[in-house]
Design an enzyme around this catalytic site. Structure first.
Site, PDB file in Angstrom:
ATOM      1  N   ARG A 189      15.548 -19.052   9.549  1.00 35.17           N
ATOM      2  CA  ARG A 189      15.460 -18.142   8.387  1.00 35.17           C
ATOM      3  C   ARG A 189      14.720 -18.808   7.224  1.00 35.17           C
ATOM      4  O   ARG A 189      13.974 -18.170   6.494  1.00 35.17           O
ATOM      5  CB  ARG A 189      16.869 -17.697   7.956  1.00 35.17           C
ATOM      6  CG  ARG A 189      16.913 -16.988   6.623  1.00 35.17           C
ATOM      7  CD  ARG A 189      18.154 -16.145   6.401  1.00 35.17           C
ATOM      8  NE  ARG A 189      19.397 -16.765   6.795  1.00 35.17           N
ATOM      9  CZ  ARG A 189      20.013 -17.764   6.140  1.00 35.17           C
ATOM     10  NH1 ARG A 189      19.495 -18.259   5.036  1.00 35.17           N
ATOM     11  NH2 ARG A 189      21.147 -18.272   6.594  1.00 35.17           N
TER      12      ARG A 189
ATOM     13  N   TYR B 102       3.330   4.387  -4.073  1.00 40.12           N
ATOM     14  CA  TYR B 102       3.948   4.723  -2.778  1.00 40.12           C
ATOM     15  C   TYR B 102       5.392   5.209  -3.003  1.00 40.12           C
ATOM     16  O   TYR B 102       6.145   4.591  -3.769  1.00 40.12           O
ATOM     17  CB  TYR B 102       3.910   3.492  -1.865  1.00 40.12           C
ATOM     18  CG  TYR B 102       4.783   3.641  -0.640  1.00 40.12           C
ATOM     19  CD1 TYR B 102       4.585   4.690   0.255  1.00 40.12           C
ATOM     20  CD2 TYR B 102       5.834   2.764  -0.384  1.00 40.12           C
ATOM     21  CE1 TYR B 102       5.400   4.854   1.370  1.00 40.12           C
ATOM     22  CE2 TYR B 102       6.645   2.914   0.723  1.00 40.12           C
ATOM     23  CZ  TYR B 102       6.426   3.958   1.586  1.00 40.12           C
ATOM     24  OH  TYR B 102       7.241   4.124   2.685  1.00 40.12           O
TER      25      TYR B 102
ATOM     26  N   ASP C 129      -0.423  -4.193  -5.442  1.00 44.04           N
ATOM     27  CA  ASP C 129      -0.192  -3.809  -4.046  1.00 44.04           C
ATOM     28  C   ASP C 129      -1.570  -3.534  -3.444  1.00 44.04           C
ATOM     29  O   ASP C 129      -2.214  -2.532  -3.745  1.00 44.04           O
ATOM     30  CB  ASP C 129       0.704  -2.562  -4.003  1.00 44.04           C
ATOM     31  CG  ASP C 129       1.004  -2.112  -2.570  1.00 44.04           C
ATOM     32  OD1 ASP C 129       0.232  -2.482  -1.670  1.00 44.04           O
ATOM     33  OD2 ASP C 129       1.993  -1.381  -2.364  1.00 44.04           O
TER      34      ASP C 129
HETATM   35  O1  P1T Z   1       6.591   0.344   5.287  1.00 44.49           O
HETATM   36  P1  P1T Z   1       6.684  -0.997   4.628  1.00 44.49           P
HETATM   37  O2  P1T Z   1       6.101  -2.104   5.450  1.00 44.49           O
HETATM   38  O3  P1T Z   1       8.061  -1.283   4.142  1.00 44.49           O
HETATM   39  O4  P1T Z   1       5.709  -0.934   3.333  1.00 44.49           O
HETATM   40  C1  P1T Z   1       5.967  -0.145   2.208  1.00 44.49           C
HETATM   41  C2  P1T Z   1       4.657   0.234   1.536  1.00 44.49           C
HETATM   42  C3  P1T Z   1       4.265  -0.452   0.396  1.00 44.49           C
HETATM   43  N1  P1T Z   1       3.094  -0.178  -0.237  1.00 44.49           N
HETATM   44  C4  P1T Z   1       2.270   0.784   0.198  1.00 44.49           C
HETATM   45  C5  P1T Z   1       0.991   1.073  -0.533  1.00 44.49           C
HETATM   46  C6  P1T Z   1       2.601   1.525   1.344  1.00 44.49           C
HETATM   47  O5  P1T Z   1       1.739   2.461   1.758  1.00 44.49           O
HETATM   48  C7  P1T Z   1       3.828   1.243   2.030  1.00 44.49           C
HETATM   49  C8  P1T Z   1       4.248   2.033   3.216  1.00 44.49           C
HETATM   50  N2  P1T Z   1       3.556   3.222   3.362  1.00 44.49           N
HETATM   51  C9  P1T Z   1       3.718   4.128   4.371  1.00 44.49           C
HETATM   52  C10 P1T Z   1       4.611   3.987   5.367  1.00 44.49           C
HETATM   53  C11 P1T Z   1       2.814   5.281   4.310  1.00 44.49           C
HETATM   54  O6  P1T Z   1       2.648   6.006   5.315  1.00 44.49           O
HETATM   55  O7  P1T Z   1       2.222   5.497   3.243  1.00 44.49           O
END
Ligand code: P1T
Length: 442
Positions: A76, A128, A205
């Site tokens: 971990r 998002y 992001d």
């Molecule tokens: O799904 P995850 O790995 O937890 O990531 C979250 C996330 C963060 N930032 C952006 C810009 C994202 O698009 C996402 C996840 N987005 C999708 C699952 C989607 O279909 O837009």
């Protein structure tokens, strides 16, 4: 915490049970994006000569005396595959520290936990849905975090500055935003953040552009965030997130490393290995995603069944100049070569990652018909894989955003988001065209 071997820092020590010989690694510092993606963290194994890192499944490691170990104690807190991936991520983002997490959302949770209680977050408004949900419903309800969601694209400096508070500790940027592909001028927001007495960190992001099209650290950002699930892994078979920080943020990187271990939302060795394999072709895939997305966007633009196409590489996008001027150095090189090759077209369009959004004429019914008429675009959430996907954000990825806010952001029932894959260009164009015909044929 010493920086991971990166493009800018001479690597030291072992990264993944493979010897990182200084001679090889030193040369890598001068190499291009694709070369770093393939070689940093993947040095041939010093014992066996294997050119691909072995998957290290052990959860614990033998100690030769109490506290005497080879850099790994318990999986971990550190694992050869995760460490290797983290060094590759740092190398391709031009950072010094890479940290991988079990998902993008786990990454969000960890970085917001690092702010401590009662912080204020200023976020871009078109973010998002899961990030919005975490800030409002998790950090807001459990950590005393307050937040402001601001239009960082259109508001003037004074309006943005007035949204900062004395306890603003983080500015959350997504650019282009998900799903309306609005761009944020990162250096401008960094300048505003630095000018405010609260001196918040600026996080970008970078999921939609990937480290290929954008290098936010070069634009002054403090932290780059990725949902590795998307372009970096690229094959829709790993859920993972990551942060990359520059060398000036050693203390913050240490804090995040502590939280990564203490919270424990870490990716498995197998997923780390898969993501590292995926990102070796990131530069090749991103060029193909961009070329295909541009062709699909142009086909949509010439269709009578489409109200509006959003793609920052199209001259019709209101921020196309910003898109062009904020390309990473390696993407700019590609875009210039692309434009030379297709000089006859000369319409100032250019590839800019693989996401295209458009408004179909009509509403939810037409959107549904289109999405069930495509042959190659699969109706599904997520993005960034080699295969093309399509979805309706209002009902799927952005359903957790209140309807009134969605309306304000332009996320209506007829907005369709495409993640354009790397299939043959003409097949994708034909698929979109035939699905539009099928939607409107009576
Ligand atoms: O799904 P995850 O790995 O937890 O990531 C979250 C996330 C963060 N930032 C952006 C810009 C994202 O698009 C996402 C996840 N987005 C999708 C699952 C989607 O279909 O837009």
């Amino acid at each position: 915490m010493s920086p991971a071997p990166s493009y800018f820092d001479k690597p030291t020590g072992l990264t993944n049970g493979h010897s990182a010989t200084n001679v090889t690694s030193f040369k890598l510092r001068h190499d291009g994006f694709g070369t770093r993606a393939i070689h940093v963290g993947s040095e041939p194994n010093s014992e066996t000569g294997a050119v691909i890192p072995p998957i290290s499944l052990a959860t614990t490691y033998k100690q030769d005396g109490v506290g005497k170990h080879k850099g790994f104690e318990y999986s971990r807190s550190g694992n050869p595959n995760r460490n290797a991936l983290e060094s590759t991520l740092a190398a391709i983002e031009g950072g010094a520290f890479g940290l991988a997490f079990a998902s993008g959302s786990a990454t969000t949770a960890t970085v917001i936990t690092a702010l401590g209680p009662d912080a204020h977050i200023l976020s871009v408004n078109d973010v998002y849905g899961g990030t919005y949900r975490y800030i409002k419903r998790v950090a807001g309800e459990n950590q005393g975090v307050t937040s402001s969601f601001v239009n960082l694209q259109d508001e003037d400096d004074a309006a943005i500055l007035s949204a900062f508070q004395p306890n603003t500790k983080l500015v959350w940027i997504e650019s282009p935003t998900n799903p309306t592909l609005r761009l944020v001028d990162i250096p401008r927001i960094v300048r505003l953040a630095k000018s405010h007495p609260s001196k918040p960190l600026v996080l970008v992001d970078n999921t939609f552009l990937s480290p290929f099209y954008s290098s936010p650290l070069l634009q002054g950002a403090d932290i780059v965030y990725h949902s590795v699930t998307k372009y970096i892994n690229g094959h829709s078979d790993v859920v993972m997130g990551a942060l990359v920080l520059p060398a000036r943020h050693t203390a913050l990187a240490e804090k995040l490393r502590f939280l990564q271990n203490a919270i424990g939302a870490v990716p498995s060795a197998y997923d780390s290995w898969l993501a590292q394999r995926g990102l070796k072709t990131l530069h090749l895939r991103m060029k193909a995603h961009g070329t295909n997305a541009l062709a699909v966007a142009k086909a949509l633009q010439s269709s009578p069944y489409v109200e509006d196409v959003i793609y920052p590489g199209l001259p019709s996008h209101p921020q196309t100049a910003l898109a062009y001027h904020s390309l990473s150095p390696h993407a700019l090189k590609f875009v210039e070569q692309f434009r030379e090759q297709y000089a006859s077209i000369d319409d100032n369009s250019f590839p800019y990652s693989g996401m295209v959004s458009f408004r179909i004429r009509g509403g939810a019914e037409e959107a549904d018909k289109f999405l069930t008429s495509t042959r190659l675009f699969t109706l599904a959430e997520s993005l960034g894989g080699v295969e093309s996907l399509a979805e309706v954000p209002a009902q799927m990825t952005h359903g957790s955003i209140p309807p009134a806010e969605r309306e304000l952001l332009g996320i209506g029932d007829n907005l369709i988001r495409l993640s354009v894959g790397v299939e043959e260009t003409e097949d994708l164009v034909r698929d979109v065209e035939q699905a539009l015909e099928a939607t409107f044929s009576t």
